[in-house]
Design a protein around this motif. Structure first.
Motif, PDB file in Angstrom:
ATOM      1  N   LEU A  37       3.768  36.129 -24.323  1.00 58.38           N
ATOM      2  CA  LEU A  37       3.544  34.934 -23.512  1.00 58.38           C
ATOM      3  C   LEU A  37       2.050  34.718 -23.291  1.00 58.38           C
ATOM      4  N   ARG A  38       1.357  35.764 -22.906  1.00 59.50           N
ATOM      5  CA  ARG A  38      -0.095  35.666 -22.662  1.00 59.50           C
ATOM      6  C   ARG A  38      -0.823  35.183 -23.901  1.00 59.50           C
ATOM      7  N   ARG A  39      -0.420  35.663 -25.061  1.00 62.23           N
ATOM      8  CA  ARG A  39      -1.071  35.292 -26.320  1.00 62.23           C
ATOM      9  C   ARG A  39      -1.000  33.779 -26.536  1.00 62.23           C
ATOM     10  N   ASP A  40       0.165  33.194 -26.322  1.00 58.16           N
ATOM     11  CA  ASP A  40       0.291  31.746 -26.532  1.00 58.16           C
ATOM     12  C   ASP A  40      -0.470  30.950 -25.480  1.00 58.16           C
ATOM     13  N   ILE A  41      -0.444  31.394 -24.234  1.00 54.51           N
ATOM     14  CA  ILE A  41      -1.186  30.681 -23.195  1.00 54.51           C
ATOM     15  C   ILE A  41      -2.687  30.752 -23.482  1.00 54.51           C
ATOM     16  N   ASP A  42      -3.158  31.924 -23.884  1.00 51.60           N
ATOM     17  CA  ASP A  42      -4.574  32.042 -24.208  1.00 51.60           C
ATOM     18  C   ASP A  42      -4.935  31.187 -25.421  1.00 51.60           C
ATOM     19  N   LEU A  43      -4.012  31.061 -26.361  1.00 57.54           N
ATOM     20  CA  LEU A  43      -4.253  30.215 -27.533  1.00 57.54           C
ATOM     21  C   LEU A  43      -4.479  28.761 -27.129  1.00 57.54           C
ATOM     22  N   ILE A  44      -3.764  28.297 -26.124  1.00 58.95           N
ATOM     23  CA  ILE A  44      -3.975  26.928 -25.631  1.00 58.95           C
ATOM     24  C   ILE A  44      -5.417  26.751 -25.192  1.00 58.95           C
ATOM     25  N   TRP A  45      -5.891  27.684 -24.364  1.00 59.09           N
ATOM     26  CA  TRP A  45      -7.267  27.566 -23.853  1.00 59.09           C
ATOM     27  C   TRP A  45      -8.285  27.693 -24.986  1.00 59.09           C
ATOM     28  N   GLN A  46      -8.051  28.650 -25.910  1.00 56.39           N
ATOM     29  CA  GLN A  46      -8.993  28.833 -27.019  1.00 56.39           C
ATOM     30  C   GLN A  46      -9.036  27.596 -27.916  1.00 56.39           C
ATOM     31  N   ASN A  47      -7.890  26.998 -28.190  1.00 60.40           N
ATOM     32  CA  ASN A  47      -7.862  25.783 -29.006  1.00 60.40           C
ATOM     33  C   ASN A  47      -8.651  24.659 -28.347  1.00 60.40           C
ATOM     34  N   ALA A  48      -8.520  24.523 -27.033  1.00 56.73           N
ATOM     35  CA  ALA A  48      -9.265  23.479 -26.317  1.00 56.73           C
ATOM     36  C   ALA A  48     -10.770  23.714 -26.432  1.00 56.73           C
ATOM     37  N   ILE A  49     -11.173  24.966 -26.331  1.00 50.33           N
ATOM     38  CA  ILE A  49     -12.594  25.309 -26.448  1.00 50.33           C
ATOM     39  C   ILE A  49     -13.082  25.080 -27.875  1.00 50.33           C
ATOM     40  N   ASP A  50     -12.313  25.541 -28.849  1.00 52.18           N
ATOM     41  CA  ASP A  50     -12.714  25.389 -30.250  1.00 52.18           C
ATOM     42  C   ASP A  50     -12.803  23.924 -30.668  1.00 52.18           C
ATOM     43  N   PHE A  51     -11.857  23.109 -30.237  1.00 50.75           N
ATOM     44  CA  PHE A  51     -11.834  21.709 -30.663  1.00 50.75           C
ATOM     45  C   PHE A  51     -12.891  20.875 -29.954  1.00 50.75           C
ATOM     46  N   ASN A  52     -13.049  21.102 -28.671  1.00 50.12           N
ATOM     47  CA  ASN A  52     -13.941  20.252 -27.871  1.00 50.12           C
ATOM     48  C   ASN A  52     -15.342  20.815 -27.672  1.00 50.12           C
ATOM     49  N   GLY A  53     -15.505  22.107 -27.946  1.00 53.39           N
ATOM     50  CA  GLY A  53     -16.790  22.762 -27.746  1.00 53.39           C
ATOM     51  C   GLY A  53     -16.852  23.424 -26.384  1.00 53.39           C
ATOM     52  N   PRO A  54     -17.492  24.593 -26.316  1.00 53.82           N
ATOM     53  CA  PRO A  54     -17.519  25.339 -25.061  1.00 53.82           C
ATOM     54  C   PRO A  54     -18.314  24.666 -23.947  1.00 53.82           C
ATOM     55  N   THR A  55     -19.224  23.771 -24.290  1.00 48.74           N
ATOM     56  CA  THR A  55     -20.032  23.124 -23.252  1.00 48.74           C
ATOM     57  C   THR A  55     -19.500  21.760 -22.836  1.00 48.74           C
ATOM     58  N   SER A  56     -18.437  21.292 -23.492  1.00 49.98           N
ATOM     59  CA  SER A  56     -17.818  20.029 -23.072  1.00 49.98           C
ATOM     60  C   SER A  56     -17.073  20.260 -21.766  1.00 49.98           C
ATOM     61  N   TRP A  57     -16.743  19.198 -21.058  1.00 49.90           N
ATOM     62  CA  TRP A  57     -15.998  19.371 -19.803  1.00 49.90           C
ATOM     63  C   TRP A  57     -14.623  19.957 -20.075  1.00 49.90           C
ATOM     64  N   ILE A  58     -14.025  19.612 -21.201  1.00 46.53           N
ATOM     65  CA  ILE A  58     -12.708  20.164 -21.536  1.00 46.53           C
ATOM     66  C   ILE A  58     -12.837  21.650 -21.847  1.00 46.53           C
ATOM     67  N   GLY A  59     -13.847  22.013 -22.617  1.00 42.24           N
ATOM     68  CA  GLY A  59     -14.072  23.420 -22.924  1.00 42.24           C
ATOM     69  C   GLY A  59     -14.358  24.234 -21.673  1.00 42.24           C
ATOM     70  N   ALA A  60     -15.156  23.665 -20.778  1.00 42.14           N
ATOM     71  CA  ALA A  60     -15.472  24.359 -19.522  1.00 42.14           C
ATOM     72  C   ALA A  60     -14.220  24.525 -18.673  1.00 42.14           C
TER      73      ALA A  60
END
Length: 95
Positions: A37-60
């Motif tokens: 379960l943790r793996r999939d939830i973390d994947l959601i956050w990582q995908n958001a960071i990877d797609f939008n960039g770590p400094t975007s508001w979505i990545g943050a």
């Protein structure tokens, strides 16, 4: 991603995951352990960071949600190896 007109999404994100899928997987008993379960939830956050960039508001925000999720799993007292039971009457972890 199609409905959001993001045709390049699959070229950046090779393993999509979202909260609706996590919820469906939980309801269908597709997670054997807390770690699954943790793996999939973390994947959601990582995908958001990877797609939008770590400094975007979505990545943050995704980074903040990742830390919150990590903290909540830690506070739950369940080991990563704990099985996920579908029975709503399952007892909480021993203190």
């Amino acid at each position: 991603y199609v409905a959001l007109t993001l045709p390049h999404y699959p070229t950046i994100i090779t393993q999509p995951m979202d909260l609706a899928t996590v919820s469906s997987n939980l309801e269908r008993g597709r997670y054997g352990t807390v770690a699954d379960l943790r793996r999939d939830i973390d994947l959601i956050w990582q995908n958001a960071i990877d797609f939008n960039g770590p400094t975007s508001w979505i990545g943050a925000d995704a980074s903040t949600l990742r830390e919150h999720t990590k903290r909540k799993f830690s506070q739950s007292g369940f080991a990563d190896t704990a099985a996920i039971a579908l029975d709503a009457a399952a007892p909480p972890p021993a203190a």
